[in-house]
Motif scaffolding. Structure first.
Motif, PDB file in Angstrom:
ATOM      1  N   LEU A   6       0.852  -1.190   0.000  1.00 53.39           N
ATOM      2  CA  LEU A   6       0.000   0.000   0.000  1.00 53.39           C
ATOM      3  C   LEU A   6       0.885   1.236   0.000  1.00 53.39           C
ATOM      4  O   LEU A   6       1.757   1.375   0.861  1.00 53.39           O
ATOM      5  N   TRP A  40      -8.693   4.334  -1.643  1.00 55.81           N
ATOM      6  CA  TRP A  40      -9.558   4.231  -0.464  1.00 55.81           C
ATOM      7  C   TRP A  40      -9.792   5.590   0.190  1.00 55.81           C
ATOM      8  O   TRP A  40     -10.032   5.689   1.385  1.00 55.81           O
ATOM      9  N   ALA A  69      -8.527  -0.151   3.320  1.00 54.03           N
ATOM     10  CA  ALA A  69      -7.667  -1.024   2.506  1.00 54.03           C
ATOM     11  C   ALA A  69      -7.471  -2.365   3.202  1.00 54.03           C
ATOM     12  O   ALA A  69      -7.578  -3.439   2.589  1.00 54.03           O
TER      13      ALA A  69
END
Ligand SMILES: Nc1nc2cc(Br)ccc2s1
Length: 226
Positions: A6, A40, A69
């Motif tokens: 991420l 997100w 996420a």
């Protein structure tokens, strides 16, 4: 092994598409998925950070995008790695430990870091490790995620074409690796040490160990407990 990463700079992780992890992917040993954390976020500006409570310089990464996420990626039971300058320093021993995991999720920090509640929440549903590359500060966690990924995936059984090449590496036996040579035997007035041309495997092994010990003592006495 499946790795999810991420980041608000997903393009930074593009090198993971290159040959090293790609071979493992082809063998079905490894899946790597890079995600833009901003998918997100829901405001017009895709905001992923905000000012710190209590004041101070810089910005802090907001908790909500990470939480959403984590939910969508279903991180439960995975190993979640927060790369951070305030983490444990990464080393080969930790690489070996992480190479046994089925699932690793990297949460790459930027700015002054990630809201602490993201780490606290992650601990309720996954194994959490906070890892730094070393005693220096980068501008973000992406470089650390790249380095950790490379060091870990190369230890996955079956990943390296020749597993023997993993045995005599720096740090594998707690020592730095001995010097290496290849053809030609003489180059610009510099000759390969005779022992390496002798064919005496026992002598070669003793010479290499002595070189590793000398190099380690000179450059990394800490590895010898000195
Ligand atoms: N050595 C390291 N520095 C940093 C800085 C940031 Br910002 C995020 C992660 C890391 S790991």
């Amino acid at each position: 092994m499946r790795i999810d990463i991420l980041s608000i700079f997903p393009d930074y992780l593009a090198p993971l598409e290159l040959s090293l992890p790609g071979k493992a992917r082809a063998k079905g040993l490894l899946e790597i998925h890079v995600h833009d954390l901003r998918q997100w976020t829901h405001d017009r500006h895709n905001t992923a950070d905000d000012t710190p409570y209590g004041g101070g310089a810089g910005m802090v990464m907001k908790p909500e995008p990470f939480g959403e996420a984590f939910d969508e990626l279903e991180i439960d039971g995975a190993t979640v790695i927060f790369t951070t300058p305030s983490g444990e320093v990464f080393n080969q021993e930790l690489a070996r430990e992480l190479s046994t995991r089925e699932r690793i999720v990297f949460a790459c920090g930027r700015y002054e870091g990630i809201d602490q509640r993201v780490i606290d929440h992650a601990r309720t549903r996954a194994e959490v490790r906070e890892i730094s590359l070393g005693d220096y500060v980068l501008n973000g966690g992406e470089v650390a995620a790249l380095a950790i990924t490379e060091a870990v995936v190369r230890l996955i059984p079956g990943f390296m074409g020749n597993p023997d090449s993993l045995v005599e590496e720096s740090h594998e036996d707690g020592l730095l690796e001995y010097p290496s040579y290849t053809k030609p035997a003489s180059w610009r007035g510099l000759d390969v040490p005779d022992v390496l041309l002798s064919g005496h495997h026992g002598e070669i092994a003793r010479w290499r160990l002595a070189q590793s010990e000398e190099r380690t003592r000179e450059r990394r006495p800490d590895l010898l407990g000195e």
